[in-house]
Structures are given as structure tokens and as C-alpha cells.
Enzyme design. Structure first.
Site, PDB file in Angstrom:
ATOM      1  N   ASP A   1       0.819  -1.207   0.000  1.00  0.00           N
ATOM      2  CA  ASP A   1       0.000   0.000   0.000  1.00  0.00           C
ATOM      3  C   ASP A   1       0.854   1.259   0.000  1.00  0.00           C
ATOM      4  O   ASP A   1       2.023   1.245   0.388  1.00  0.00           O
ATOM      5  CB  ASP A   1      -0.955   0.023   1.187  1.00  0.00           C
ATOM      6  CG  ASP A   1      -0.242   0.066   2.532  1.00  0.00           C
ATOM      7  OD1 ASP A   1       0.764  -0.648   2.694  1.00  0.00           O
ATOM      8  OD2 ASP A   1      -0.702   0.812   3.429  1.00  0.00           O
TER       9      ASP A   1
ATOM     10  N   GLU B   1       0.053  -1.413   5.525  1.00  0.00           N
ATOM     11  CA  GLU B   1       1.097  -1.038   6.488  1.00  0.00           C
ATOM     12  C   GLU B   1       0.966   0.417   6.898  1.00  0.00           C
ATOM     13  O   GLU B   1       1.202   0.780   8.059  1.00  0.00           O
ATOM     14  CB  GLU B   1       2.477  -1.291   5.871  1.00  0.00           C
ATOM     15  CG  GLU B   1       3.656  -1.099   6.827  1.00  0.00           C
ATOM     16  CD  GLU B   1       4.234   0.302   6.826  1.00  0.00           C
ATOM     17  OE1 GLU B   1       5.131   0.570   7.651  1.00  0.00           O
ATOM     18  OE2 GLU B   1       3.794   1.150   6.011  1.00  0.00           O
TER      19      GLU B   1
END
Length: 410
Positions: free
Chosen positions: A80, A173
Site C-alpha cells: 500500500d 502497512e
């Protein structure tokens, strides 16, 4: 460059911006799209034990090529990108042989300037990959993904000795959920490294202790013409609350090992106001004191309010300083330091003024310090990475794998 740059440019074309406040994991569909593309790539490259969980965590393995027993190690990056800046329609610019001065980002007025970012002075002659000024780049952490895959592909071709190597690419994350559904037992590594750092040489095993602080303020709204002695303005209380937070201990006033209080968002009306803070400190005692300070401010500002009007503080710990866990295994750091020096890189030991998946994983029994990627200025339009830095990260990953095998040889 053995597809390193091609891989990176492919990965940043996926919009994988994570989204806070979403219960599902991954928080956005784009992360699953990238995970499936990576899964297919790993299959075509001949990796083994490839598993994509329903939460979007992709794991795979490269089996040992030596006869003796070697500890299994891992390398981890996240898919991400930050929710703080757009990661849609990323249009990278490639500038070869940087000669200094401002770099135009796209066709507008945005520039990447060594005046604002002096590190550029150290990168003369390098190949820079930048944004076009409209999005972030996604080197955090797609550079890490490209580096891990490239390193293991080269290991396979080179026949350098190595033990079992596990890799993992995690979702979410950036919003603190990357390791929430990570199966440490199934990953089956004795230790691992996240490849999620910044400039060449960075080696990190200390990060903040972190907490989220929600401040709910309930006031009383009446017509302002007849408000005397009756109205309790929640916005006024919110202002008073924030005035009691130490101004000198904000992110923009702190560095190094200094902690901070950060007002991340605020919204409200006369009737109700909500403030969201994050608090950070490297020291556990200092961390606990900061949380107590937030409670003490609420008590002070809320003193004497009518029972129907109040200030409520909810504190949630997010992650802790992985140093508590990693320093019990000093050989992990020593190994990475030696690998860097073998690649003519001087290790730059520094604390992470943030968190990584490795912080969570270290407390789950998988010690996990952080390696550099060669990227800079994450989470915004000035983000960039150097191709030379990425190549050096690949070399360090390969050398760590080789050293682990050589040190285990009878």
C-alpha cells in the site's frame, strides 16, 4: 538493470493507496490487484510455497541451494501507499545523470529543489525517478518489493550459497494493519528484514512507541442571544485543550530521539468537537507520561463543567519500539552491517521516526529490523528514488542471504 526498473515502474502503476477507518483488510481493492499480479509474477519466476491470504498478504519461498543447515530468513515489503496523498495515475519521470539544480515535476510549477531537499547535492550523476508533481511516487514501498524480487531472481541465477528465504508483501502497512493478519508461524523464518527504509545505508531497529488519542468534547448549544451562563462551546474547549499541549513538542519542532504530540485532525460545532492526536516517544516511560498528559489536560480543561458537558479521552496503543525485541538478537544487526560494508556501504544506524510492519512482527516473535530502499521524501509529491540506491539495496539483500549461509557452514 535486470528488470529492476521495469518492475518498479510496473508496480507504481497500481493504485494501492490504503484508507483509514475501513474495517476490511486490505482496505482498498487496488492492493489485492497488485497482490494477484505479484502472485502471477512469482509463479512465472519459479518461486515456491506461494500463498495469497484472503487479507491480501502474499508469501513465497526460495529454497536453500546448499547441503548444510542454514537458518531461514525473510524479507518483507508492503504494497500500500500512504492515504495522505494520491497514488492514482502515478506518472514517473526518469532523469538520468542528474547534474544538480531544480528538477521540474511535470508541466506545472512544481519542482524538486536542492534548496528544500539538500540530499540532492549528494546524488549528482545518479538516475532519479520522480513524480510529475500530481501524486506520490510509491517508492514507499514498491521499491522494496522490486528490490526483493530482483535480488532473489539474481540469487537463483548466480548460484551464490543461500539457505531457505521467505518473502512477504503485506497490505495496509501505512494505516498500521500490515502485520495484523501476518502468520508468523507459517512464514517460518528465524528472523527477517523489512525493506522499507530511506536513503542508502539506513539500518533501523528502533522505532517510536505509538498511540492514537481521540478527544471527544460535548458542549451545550443554545441561541447565542440568550447564551449567558448556559452555552458551553465545545469548539472553545477544544481550543483550550490544544493550547495545553506542549507546542515545542510537535512534529515540526522535534527530531532524532525526541517524541511528539501531533494534532492530526479536528472537527466540530458548538455542541460537539472531536480531536484526533497521535503521540510518539522512543522511551517507554516517556510514552506512558505523554499519554497521562493527554488525560491530565482533559481533567484540567473540563474542571467545573455541567455533568451533561464533558471531555472524554480514549487512548489506543498502536505499536511499540521494536528495539526491546531486536536487541536480544544482536547478530541480526551485525549481519546486516557486515553485508552493507561488503557492498562498500557504510551503515547509517538511525531511529525510525515512525513505524513499520517489523515493529509489530518483532513483538510476535519475528525479529525484524529495517533496510534502506534508496527512496526519499515519502508520502508526497516530492518523493523520489535513485536507481543506484535500488541496485545497492538488491546487493545488500543478496549479501545478507549469502552471509547467512556462509556463517552456518560447518
Amino acid at each position: 538493470m535486470d528488470k529492476l526498473l521495469d518492475r518498479f515502474l510496473n508496480y507504481v502503476s497500481f493504485d494501492t493507496q490504503s484508507k483509514s477507518g475501513v474495517r476490511q483488510v486490505p482496505s482498498t481493492d487496488g492492493q489485492l490487484k497488485l497482490a494477484r499480479a505479484l502472485q502471477q509474477e512469482l509463479l512465472e519466476l519459479g518461486f515456491e510455497q506461494i500463498v495469497l491470504s484472503k487479507q491480501g498478504c502474499l508469501t513465497a519461498a526460495l529454497p536453500s541451494n546448499v547441503a548444510w543447515s542454514v537458518p531461514a530468513i525473510g524479507f518483507i515489503s508492503h504494497m500500500d501507499t500512504s492515504p495522505d496523498f494520491s497514488g492514482k495515475n502515478v506518472n514517473p519521470q526518469i532523469l538520468e545523470n542528474y547534474r544538480g539544480g531544480d528538477i521540474a515535476l511535470g508541466v506545472g510549477d512544481e519542482v524538486l529543489s536542492p534548496v528544500m531537499f539538500p540530499v540532492l547535492h549528494q546524488l549528482l550523476g545518479h538516475t532519479l525517478i520522480t513524480t510529475d508533481g500530481k501524486t506520490l511516487l510509491g517508492a514507499d514501498d514498491k521499491a522494496g518489493i522490486a528490490e526483493i524480487i530482483t535480488a532473489l531472481v539474481r540469487l537463483k541465477k548466480s548460484q551464490l550459497p543461500h539457505g531457505d528465504i521467505r518473502i512477504a508483501f503485506t497490505p495496509d502497512e501505512e494505516i498500521g494493519k500490515g502485520a495484523q493478519f501476518f502468520d508468523v508461524k507459517a512464514f517460518n523464518a528465524q528472523w527477517a528484514y523489512t525493506v522499507d527504509g530511506g536513503g542508502v545505508g539506513e539500518l533501523e531497529y528502533e522505532n517510536f512507541n505509538a498511540a492514537s488519542v481521540q478527544v471527544k468534547i460535548v458542549g451545550n448549544n443554545v441561541h447565542p442571544g440568550s447564551a449567558k451562563g448556559v452555552m458551553v462551546n465545545a469548539l472553545t474547549l477544544a481550543s483550550r485543550y490544544h493550547q495545553h499541549v506542549p507546542e515545542s513538542e510537535s512534529p515540526e519542532q522535534t527530531e532524532g530521539y525526541q517524541g511528539f504530540y501531533h494534532l492530526h485532525s479536528m472537527k466540530g460545532s458548538v455542541e460537539r468537537a472531536d480531536l484526533h492526536y497521535i503521540v510518539r516517544d522512543f522511551d517507554r516511560n516517556g510514552f506512558e507520561q505523554r499519554k497521562q498528559t493527554m488525560l491530565d489536560i482533559a481533567e484540567k480543561v473540563g474542571a467545573g463543567l455541567h455533568p451533561d458537558c464533558y471531555i472524554e479521552v480514549t487512548i489506543t496503543d498502536t505499536y511499540y519500539n521494536m528495539r526491546e525485541q531486536v536487541e536480544q538478537h544482536p547478530h541480526i544487526i551485525a549481519l546486516a552491517q557486515q553485508a552493507m560494508r561488503d557492498c562498500s556501504i557504510e551503515p547509517n544506524m538511525k531511529p525510525i521516526r515512525g513505524g513499520t510492519d517489523g515493529a509489530h512482527l518483532s513483538f510476535q516473535g519475528l525479529p525484524c529490523p529495517n533496510l534502506f530502499t534508496g527512496g526519499y521524501n515519502y508520502h508526497g509529491k516530492h518523493e523520489f528514488v535513485t536507481l543506484e540506491g535500488m541496485e545497492k539495496a538488491v546487493s545488500v539483500i543478496m549479501r545478507i542471504a549469502e552471509l547467512t549461509a556462509l556463517r552456518a557452514k560447518p
